[in-house]
Design an enzyme around this catalytic site. Sequence first.
Site, PDB file in Angstrom:
ATOM      1  N   CYS A 116      -6.524   0.363   6.999  1.00 35.20           N
ATOM      2  CA  CYS A 116      -5.247  -0.360   6.956  1.00 35.20           C
ATOM      3  C   CYS A 116      -4.581  -0.204   8.314  1.00 35.20           C
ATOM      4  O   CYS A 116      -3.907   0.796   8.572  1.00 35.20           O
ATOM      5  CB  CYS A 116      -4.349   0.178   5.844  1.00 35.20           C
ATOM      6  SG  CYS A 116      -2.820  -0.762   5.663  1.00 35.20           S
ATOM      7  N   SER A 156      -6.031  -5.471   9.665  1.00 37.09           N
ATOM      8  CA  SER A 156      -7.498  -5.557   9.682  1.00 37.09           C
ATOM      9  C   SER A 156      -7.960  -7.010   9.571  1.00 37.09           C
ATOM     10  O   SER A 156      -8.980  -7.391  10.157  1.00 37.09           O
ATOM     11  CB  SER A 156      -8.109  -4.693   8.570  1.00 37.09           C
ATOM     12  OG  SER A 156      -7.704  -5.123   7.293  1.00 37.09           O
ATOM     13  N   ASN A 204     -11.502  -8.853   1.273  1.00 33.59           N
ATOM     14  CA  ASN A 204     -10.276  -9.428   1.817  1.00 33.59           C
ATOM     15  C   ASN A 204     -10.577 -10.838   2.315  1.00 33.59           C
ATOM     16  O   ASN A 204     -11.554 -11.045   3.035  1.00 33.59           O
ATOM     17  CB  ASN A 204      -9.757  -8.563   2.963  1.00 33.59           C
ATOM     18  CG  ASN A 204      -9.471  -7.144   2.520  1.00 33.59           C
ATOM     19  OD1 ASN A 204      -8.495  -6.881   1.828  1.00 33.59           O
ATOM     20  ND2 ASN A 204     -10.337  -6.212   2.903  1.00 33.59           N
ATOM     21  N   CYS A 226      -1.607  -8.656   7.777  1.00 35.99           N
ATOM     22  CA  CYS A 226      -2.666  -7.660   7.566  1.00 35.99           C
ATOM     23  C   CYS A 226      -3.336  -7.397   8.909  1.00 35.99           C
ATOM     24  O   CYS A 226      -3.899  -8.308   9.517  1.00 35.99           O
ATOM     25  CB  CYS A 226      -3.674  -8.168   6.537  1.00 35.99           C
ATOM     26  SG  CYS A 226      -5.100  -7.067   6.297  1.00 35.99           S
ATOM     27  N   GLN A 251       0.825  -1.201   0.000  1.00 39.02           N
ATOM     28  CA  GLN A 251       0.000   0.000   0.000  1.00 39.02           C
ATOM     29  C   GLN A 251       0.867   1.262   0.000  1.00 39.02           C
ATOM     30  O   GLN A 251       1.965   1.271   0.580  1.00 39.02           O
ATOM     31  CB  GLN A 251      -0.927   0.049   1.238  1.00 39.02           C
ATOM     32  CG  GLN A 251      -2.184  -0.790   1.148  1.00 39.02           C
ATOM     33  CD  GLN A 251      -1.963  -2.226   1.578  1.00 39.02           C
ATOM     34  OE1 GLN A 251      -1.040  -2.522   2.350  1.00 39.02           O
ATOM     35  NE2 GLN A 251      -2.783  -3.135   1.082  1.00 39.02           N
ATOM     36  N   GLU A 308      -5.305  -9.885   0.237  1.00 42.79           N
ATOM     37  CA  GLU A 308      -5.932  -8.567   0.321  1.00 42.79           C
ATOM     38  C   GLU A 308      -6.459  -8.121  -1.035  1.00 42.79           C
ATOM     39  O   GLU A 308      -5.773  -8.269  -2.053  1.00 42.79           O
ATOM     40  CB  GLU A 308      -4.926  -7.532   0.827  1.00 42.79           C
ATOM     41  CG  GLU A 308      -4.494  -7.724   2.271  1.00 42.79           C
ATOM     42  CD  GLU A 308      -3.695  -6.537   2.778  1.00 42.79           C
ATOM     43  OE1 GLU A 308      -4.216  -5.407   2.717  1.00 42.79           O
ATOM     44  OE2 GLU A 308      -2.551  -6.739   3.211  1.00 42.79           O
ATOM     45  N   ARG A 309      -7.661  -7.566  -1.026  1.00 43.71           N
ATOM     46  CA  ARG A 309      -8.192  -7.023  -2.277  1.00 43.71           C
ATOM     47  C   ARG A 309      -7.329  -5.824  -2.679  1.00 43.71           C
ATOM     48  O   ARG A 309      -6.974  -4.976  -1.862  1.00 43.71           O
ATOM     49  CB  ARG A 309      -9.663  -6.618  -2.132  1.00 43.71           C
ATOM     50  CG  ARG A 309      -9.966  -5.485  -1.180  1.00 43.71           C
ATOM     51  CD  ARG A 309     -11.435  -5.108  -1.277  1.00 43.71           C
ATOM     52  NE  ARG A 309     -11.770  -4.003  -0.385  1.00 43.71           N
ATOM     53  CZ  ARG A 309     -12.947  -3.409  -0.364  1.00 43.71           C
ATOM     54  NH1 ARG A 309     -13.915  -3.800  -1.177  1.00 43.71           N
ATOM     55  NH2 ARG A 309     -13.194  -2.419   0.475  1.00 43.71           N
TER      56      ARG A 309
END
Length: 276
Positions: free
Chosen positions: A73, A221, A192, A219, A44, A210-211
């Site tokens: 995020c 989240s 996700n 990750c 990201q 993750e999308r």
Amino acid sequence: MKFSKMHSLGNDFVIVNNIDKKNNISPIFIKKLSDRYTGIGFDQLILIEFFCKKYFYFKIKIFNSDSSESFQCINGIRCVFMFLKIKKLIKKNIAFIGNNLGLSKTLMTKNKLICVKIKPPRFYIEKDILVNPKYNNKEKIILRIFKKKITCYFVFVGNPHCIIISKNIEYNNFSLLSKYLLKNNIFPNKINISIMNILDFDLIKLKVYERGSGETQSCGSAAAAAAAVAIYYKKLNKKIKVNFSRGNLYVYWEKIGNFMSIIGPANHIYDGKINF
């Protein structure tokens, strides 16, 4: 453009101080920048867009490696907090970091880990995520994929997650399964996807797709969503260690309806400068 490369358990970010709005970054540039062979490479890109000194409030924008925007995020927020400390943009061990959808209270713990507090998880996904009306506002669905029944648990923690419980965390076809779920019109706006292995009442292992970024090393989240499923459905302890390939995050959820805390590291790799 000046930037910092950072990571949390291998989930890597490029962070840019864009408070002065000097960097007008296009989707094409984001894709070029995210290429791990010809660019910098990241899961990201995070732009710090606004700062309110009085309330220690920082507004950020998050972009996935495919240039799509993300609205949550947790690992990224943790890295932004560390960036702010390194660059001396904050002196105290607390800040409020987020976007127009909400802020997360973020603070440094005594053992130098970073805690991000988020709103209570929600156990359903709204209709804009699911294409089939019979799935709308469901907590979970059962799908038959590759001749197997798979239970998908839905959780919203600022972004949508699908959690699959399996004893085979090293499932060789995880990437194939994730791509199948995303491409077969079950989730038109993508989601996700995580496979969770419950190892003990306070320990789970997680693998994440993750999308917008694909399979990632960790990750935050997803850790929050998986822990929520483990606590809500499987009655695990209120404090859970979430194991990824490069280390652990810690999730604490006192009770359903309360804010959730996600605790983990954030590491600075290097600073750099790149031309558009």
